[in-house]
Design a protein around this motif. Structure first.
Motif, mmCIF file in Angstrom:
data_model
loop_
_atom_site.group_PDB
_atom_site.id
_atom_site.type_symbol
_atom_site.label_atom_id
_atom_site.label_comp_id
_atom_site.label_asym_id
_atom_site.label_seq_id
_atom_site.Cartn_x
_atom_site.Cartn_y
_atom_site.Cartn_z
ATOM 1 N N GLU A 163 0.837 -1.199 0.000
ATOM 2 C CA GLU A 163 0.000 0.000 0.000
ATOM 3 C C GLU A 163 0.876 1.254 0.000
ATOM 4 O O GLU A 163 0.661 2.177 -0.795
ATOM 5 C CB GLU A 163 -0.933 0.001 1.220
ATOM 6 N N GLU B 7 -5.574 2.114 -2.694
ATOM 7 C CA GLU B 7 -6.877 1.972 -2.040
ATOM 8 C C GLU B 7 -7.277 0.490 -1.944
ATOM 9 O O GLU B 7 -7.769 0.039 -0.914
ATOM 10 C CB GLU B 7 -7.922 2.747 -2.845
ATOM 11 N N LEU B 8 -7.024 -0.252 -3.041
ATOM 12 C CA LEU B 8 -7.336 -1.693 -3.018
ATOM 13 C C LEU B 8 -6.575 -2.407 -1.918
ATOM 14 O O LEU B 8 -7.125 -3.224 -1.189
ATOM 15 C CB LEU B 8 -6.981 -2.321 -4.364
ATOM 16 N N ASP C 259 0.168 5.743 -7.403
ATOM 17 C CA ASP C 259 -0.892 4.861 -7.892
ATOM 18 C C ASP C 259 -1.963 4.699 -6.797
ATOM 19 O O ASP C 259 -1.985 3.709 -6.068
ATOM 20 C CB ASP C 259 -0.283 3.501 -8.270
ATOM 21 N N LEU C 260 -2.843 5.698 -6.696
ATOM 22 C CA LEU C 260 -3.775 5.726 -5.560
ATOM 23 C C LEU C 260 -4.859 4.661 -5.656
ATOM 24 O O LEU C 260 -5.381 4.204 -4.648
ATOM 25 C CB LEU C 260 -4.398 7.122 -5.449
ATOM 26 N N LYS C 261 -5.178 4.276 -6.915
ATOM 27 C CA LYS C 261 -6.213 3.255 -7.084
ATOM 28 C C LYS C 261 -5.782 1.921 -6.462
ATOM 29 O O LYS C 261 -6.525 1.313 -5.689
ATOM 30 C CB LYS C 261 -6.469 3.057 -8.582
ATOM 31 N N ASN C 262 -4.575 1.522 -6.784
ATOM 32 C CA ASN C 262 -4.061 0.271 -6.198
ATOM 33 C C ASN C 262 -3.801 0.413 -4.703
ATOM 34 O O ASN C 262 -3.996 -0.548 -3.950
ATOM 35 C CB ASN C 262 -2.797 -0.187 -6.923
ATOM 36 N N LYS D 287 1.306 4.129 -2.872
ATOM 37 C CA LYS D 287 1.056 5.533 -2.506
ATOM 38 C C LYS D 287 2.221 6.397 -2.958
ATOM 39 O O LYS D 287 2.040 7.457 -3.564
ATOM 40 C CB LYS D 287 0.892 5.661 -0.988
ATOM 41 N N LYS E 5 -8.048 -1.728 1.404
ATOM 42 C CA LYS E 5 -9.238 -2.551 1.640
ATOM 43 C C LYS E 5 -8.847 -3.975 2.034
ATOM 44 O O LYS E 5 -9.462 -4.588 2.903
ATOM 45 C CB LYS E 5 -10.121 -2.586 0.383
#
Ligand code: ADP
Length: 264
Positions: free
Chosen positions: A61, A74-75, A69-72, A65, A78
């Motif tokens: 994560e 965030e994944l 690559d904020l999308k990954n 960051k 989660k």
């Protein structure tokens, strides 16, 4: 062995024969012990890989960051949260095996009660997006007991209050001193509990079924573990609830615990 026997008498009242059953209780006890041992070993073995999984998720994560690559990122965040849930479930299973074999350890100290409540409140608030957790803390002072275990009780009650009030947006935690006890209450405006099922919710693996609109995840262990912790501290736990209006869970712990011998 559990032996049950019935005499067969003749017309003079003399016993001529015995009818009996001979139940091997030892065998049942042994099976129960094997079940507890298995749960203990399995949850212990699951803990290590899950802990590394959490560490890898955190490393990835922060790598995502840093690279923007904020999308990954965030994944992975989660994923970390789901791993936390797994860790809590495994922790609950481990606690149950410890309780059942009398090995739940307590590390008692004197600690600031309000500070502990605020800490748990913030923790639960962080993962509860819809609900606002209000606090009304009238008790101020120190309590003697296992801080982590009492945190666990407060966390269970607050997360349940949030979980079982999907249509509401408020939960209230209050503290006060009553007699020589500190009393905590956690109130929600949720689904409530049917009157005749109220006392069962503190039993091991018990879950109220039959809510058609929602399914709520869980193993039915949180309240059982909480009640065992509170009992061990010489306290009490109970609930007031009105179906479809909400529930208030209470627990109280005697102050000046250091003078009492902690029950094993
Ligand atoms: P879990 O939430 O994992 O099922 P718990 O031991 O915490 O296990 O709770 C046992 C049961 O008590 C729940 O399944 C639910 O039916 C009921 N319950 C607990 N807290 C509440 C609450 N605040 N409102 C309504 N029902 C509740």
């Amino acid at each position: 062995y559990l032996v049950r026997a019935l005499p067969l008498k003749n017309s003079d009242g003399q016993i001529v024969k015995w009818y009996g059953t001979n139940t091997d209780v030892h065998h049942q006890k042994e099976l129960e012990k094997q079940k507890d041992d298995f749960l203990g070993i399995a949850s212990h073995e699951l803990k290590t890989p899950v802990t590394s999984l959490k560490a890898y998720a955190q490393v990835l994560e922060s790598m995502f960051k840093r690279s923007g690559d904020l999308k990954n990122a965030e994944l992975l965040g989660k994923m970390g949260k789901q791993v936390d849930r797994l860790t809590n479930l495994i922790g609950d299973l481990l606690d149950v095996t410890k309780i059942n074999s009398g090995r739940l350890q307590f590390n008692n100290t004197a600690f600031d009660f309000n500070e502990m409540i605020e800490e748990v409140k913030e923790d639960v608030q962080r993962t509860s997006f819809k609900h606002i957790i209000q606090s009304n803390l009238n008790f101020k002072g120190t309590v003697y007991g296992d801080r982590d275990r009492i945190c666990q009780v407060v966390t269970n009650l607050l997360t349940n209050a949030v979980k079982y009030s999907p249509e509401a947006n408020e939960v209230v935690i209050s503290t006060q001193e009553i007699g020589n006890n500190v009393q905590v209450s956690v109130q929600d405006y949720g689904i409530g509990i049917e009157e005749n099922l109220k006392d069962h919710v503190f039993e091991q693996f018990y879950r109220v079924s039959g809510n058609k609109e929602h399914t709520f995840p869980g193993l039915g262990l949180g309240l059982y573990i909480s009640s065992e912790i509170v009992k061990r501290l010489g306290g009490k736990i109970w609930v007031h609830s009105v179906e479809e209006k909400g529930s208030t869970f209470f627990f109280s712990i005697p102050l000046k615990q250091e003078r009492l011998e902690i029950r094993q």
